[in-house]
Design a protein around this motif. Structure first.
Motif, mmCIF file in Angstrom:
data_model
loop_
_atom_site.group_PDB
_atom_site.id
_atom_site.type_symbol
_atom_site.label_atom_id
_atom_site.label_comp_id
_atom_site.label_asym_id
_atom_site.label_seq_id
_atom_site.Cartn_x
_atom_site.Cartn_y
_atom_site.Cartn_z
ATOM 1 N N PHE A 1 29.039 42.903 -12.395
ATOM 2 C CA PHE A 1 28.096 43.042 -14.111
ATOM 3 C C PHE A 1 26.952 42.535 -13.165
ATOM 4 C CE2 PHE A 1 32.319 41.691 -15.567
ATOM 5 C CZ PHE A 1 32.163 42.498 -16.745
ATOM 6 N N PHE A 2 26.353 42.926 -13.886
ATOM 7 C CA PHE A 2 23.980 42.578 -13.809
ATOM 8 C C PHE A 2 24.346 40.748 -13.436
ATOM 9 C CE2 PHE A 2 20.165 41.526 -14.780
ATOM 10 C CZ PHE A 2 19.035 42.383 -13.872
ATOM 11 N N ASP A 3 24.697 40.464 -14.289
ATOM 12 C CA ASP A 3 24.473 38.871 -13.674
ATOM 13 C C ASP A 3 25.197 38.415 -12.170
ATOM 14 O OD1 ASP A 3 22.839 38.561 -16.377
ATOM 15 O OD2 ASP A 3 25.557 37.776 -17.444
ATOM 16 N N GLU A 4 26.085 39.091 -12.286
ATOM 17 C CA GLU A 4 27.347 38.854 -10.869
ATOM 18 C C GLU A 4 25.905 39.285 -9.240
ATOM 19 O OE1 GLU A 4 30.617 40.638 -8.359
ATOM 20 O OE2 GLU A 4 30.260 40.500 -10.735
ATOM 21 N N ALA A 5 25.944 40.172 -9.844
ATOM 22 C CA ALA A 5 24.360 41.261 -8.908
ATOM 23 C C ALA A 5 23.764 39.869 -8.692
ATOM 24 C CB ALA A 5 24.218 42.475 -9.242
ATOM 25 N N LEU A 6 22.346 39.858 -10.046
ATOM 26 C CA LEU A 6 21.786 39.212 -9.008
ATOM 27 C C LEU A 6 22.035 37.810 -9.047
ATOM 28 C CD1 LEU A 6 18.779 39.188 -11.116
ATOM 29 C CD2 LEU A 6 19.313 37.514 -13.246
ATOM 30 N N LYS B 1 17.153 52.895 -7.544
ATOM 31 C CA LYS B 1 18.274 52.976 -6.158
ATOM 32 C C LYS B 1 19.605 52.198 -7.056
ATOM 33 C CE LYS B 1 15.676 51.563 -2.179
ATOM 34 N NZ LYS B 1 15.815 50.365 -1.448
ATOM 35 N N ILE B 2 19.212 51.369 -7.936
ATOM 36 C CA ILE B 2 20.452 51.313 -9.053
ATOM 37 C C ILE B 2 19.920 51.066 -10.435
ATOM 38 C CG2 ILE B 2 21.448 49.631 -7.129
ATOM 39 C CD1 ILE B 2 20.719 47.204 -8.634
ATOM 40 N N ARG B 3 20.733 51.500 -11.171
ATOM 41 C CA ARG B 3 20.202 50.572 -12.537
ATOM 42 C C ARG B 3 22.039 50.336 -13.422
ATOM 43 N NH1 ARG B 3 21.928 57.626 -13.240
ATOM 44 N NH2 ARG B 3 23.890 57.699 -13.079
ATOM 45 N N ARG B 4 21.182 49.830 -14.607
ATOM 46 C CA ARG B 4 21.915 49.121 -15.446
ATOM 47 C C ARG B 4 23.071 50.585 -16.539
ATOM 48 N NH1 ARG B 4 18.932 44.167 -17.227
ATOM 49 N NH2 ARG B 4 17.128 44.405 -16.405
ATOM 50 N N ASN B 5 24.115 49.707 -16.463
ATOM 51 C CA ASN B 5 25.123 50.645 -16.918
ATOM 52 C C ASN B 5 25.805 49.890 -18.441
ATOM 53 O OD1 ASN B 5 26.345 52.986 -19.058
ATOM 54 N ND2 ASN B 5 27.434 53.337 -16.954
ATOM 55 N N GLY C 1 26.162 46.715 -18.912
ATOM 56 C CA GLY C 1 25.979 45.583 -18.145
ATOM 57 C C GLY C 1 26.386 45.788 -17.430
ATOM 58 N N ARG C 2 27.377 46.517 -16.356
ATOM 59 C CA ARG C 2 27.109 46.800 -15.017
ATOM 60 C C ARG C 2 26.146 47.581 -14.084
ATOM 61 N NH1 ARG C 2 32.548 45.872 -13.221
ATOM 62 N NH2 ARG C 2 34.103 45.578 -14.872
ATOM 63 N N ILE C 3 26.277 47.474 -12.507
ATOM 64 C CA ILE C 3 25.400 48.091 -12.228
ATOM 65 C C ILE C 3 26.144 49.018 -11.208
ATOM 66 C CG2 ILE C 3 23.896 47.847 -9.963
ATOM 67 C CD1 ILE C 3 23.053 44.979 -9.900
ATOM 68 N N GLU C 4 25.449 50.572 -11.366
ATOM 69 C CA GLU C 4 26.079 51.535 -10.881
ATOM 70 C C GLU C 4 24.366 51.569 -9.849
ATOM 71 O OE1 GLU C 4 25.557 54.385 -13.846
ATOM 72 O OE2 GLU C 4 27.489 53.949 -13.962
ATOM 73 N N VAL C 5 25.521 52.403 -8.181
ATOM 74 C CA VAL C 5 24.160 52.913 -7.364
ATOM 75 C C VAL C 5 23.823 54.320 -7.382
ATOM 76 C CG1 VAL C 5 23.620 53.912 -5.108
ATOM 77 C CG2 VAL C 5 24.699 52.092 -5.971
ATOM 78 N N VAL C 6 22.549 55.032 -7.576
ATOM 79 C CA VAL C 6 21.891 56.436 -8.611
ATOM 80 C C VAL C 6 22.295 57.257 -6.823
ATOM 81 C CG1 VAL C 6 19.846 56.975 -9.435
ATOM 82 C CG2 VAL C 6 20.486 54.995 -10.217
#
Length: 254
Positions: free
Chosen positions: A223-228, A243-247, A249-254
């Motif tokens: 989750f974005f909040d978790e990574a933050l 390098k990453i993007r949100r999808n 509410g989660r983060i994906e590696v581009v």
């Protein structure tokens, strides 16, 4: 919820009839460290637990704990998804309800185990039985804070019977008398510096361009909040750099 047919080697001495699980069984194959302690930790112990759980997860090591208020849930929260919770109830009952949000995330992203069949509500002895699993799974025990007469100290007594190493942190006089006692009696080693302690325990962590800890973490689609929470403003930098993007509410590696 499924039944685990192959009991992990670390738990075979308990002669358990059944173990149930929800989540990622592959975590059982990784190195594991147990963190447990007070349900009402002071700010110092809270901050220590946050930092050491986060840094242990950078090594790819799994944190084991019991999902309880205080030290347990902090350790889980800051090591997601590399964490295993042992429940004092059956897995169809989330306990404690106060921690339901984090526990539900562990159901999806991590691993939760229970020795109790549905639909089992915790009894006073359930916590002692649960703690035997918590202690047994970790190769060592980190105890940030504990009262002298507490369930955590009972868990330490069991850990010592299994010849597990116990690690504590220094507190002020009159605080955390359980860990103070363990250090005084030579039953536990003191962690004076987190980075030095972890390097001694796990070896020097690879931290170069060939292995980016932020991208490695983001490969698990957190989750974005978790990574933050883990990496702060660096997450925004990586997002701006593409390098990453949100999808959703989660983060994906581009």
């Amino acid at each position: 919820m499924k039944e685990l047919f192959d009991v992990p080697l670390e738990l075979q001495h308990l002669n358990l009839q059944k173990i149930y699980y929800v989540g990622n069984l592959s975590l059982l194959n990784k190195r594991k460290v147990t963190i447990l302690g007070s349900r009402n930790p002071n700010i110092y112990a809270q901050h220590f637990t946050q930092e050491i759980a986060k840094k242990i997860s950078y090594y790819g090591i799994v944190i084991v704990s019991g999902g309880a208020l205080g030290i347990d849930i902090i350790a889980h929260s800051f090591s997601l998804p590399l964490t295993i919770m042992i429940a004092p109830s059956s897995l169809d009952i989330i306990y404690p309800k106060t921690n339901s949000q984090i526990i539900q995330r562990m159901y999806k992203e991590s691993l939760v185990l229970s020795q109790f069949s549905p639909s089992y509500h915790p009894k006073p002895y359930s916590f002692l039985e649960r703690n035997k699993l918590v202690v047994s799974l970790g190769e060592c025990i980190i105890l940030p804070q504990a009262n002298l007469k507490s369930g955590s100290m009972q868990s330490v007594k069991y850990a010592l019977s299994l010849k597990k190493k116990i690690y504590v942190i220094p507190h002020r006089l009159g605080e955390s008398e359980g860990t103070q006692y363990l250090a005084k009696e030579g039953l536990a080693e003191i962690i004076w510096n987190i980075d030095e302690f972890l390097e001694k325990l796990f070896g020097k962590r690879v931290n170069n361009q060939s292995k980016d800890e932020v991208l490695e973490f983001c490969k698990h689609n957190p989750f974005f909040d978790e990574a933050l929470l883990k990496f702060g403003a660096k997450i925004f930098e990586y997002e701006l750099e593409g390098k990453i993007r949100r999808n959703n509410g989660r983060i994906e590696v581009v």
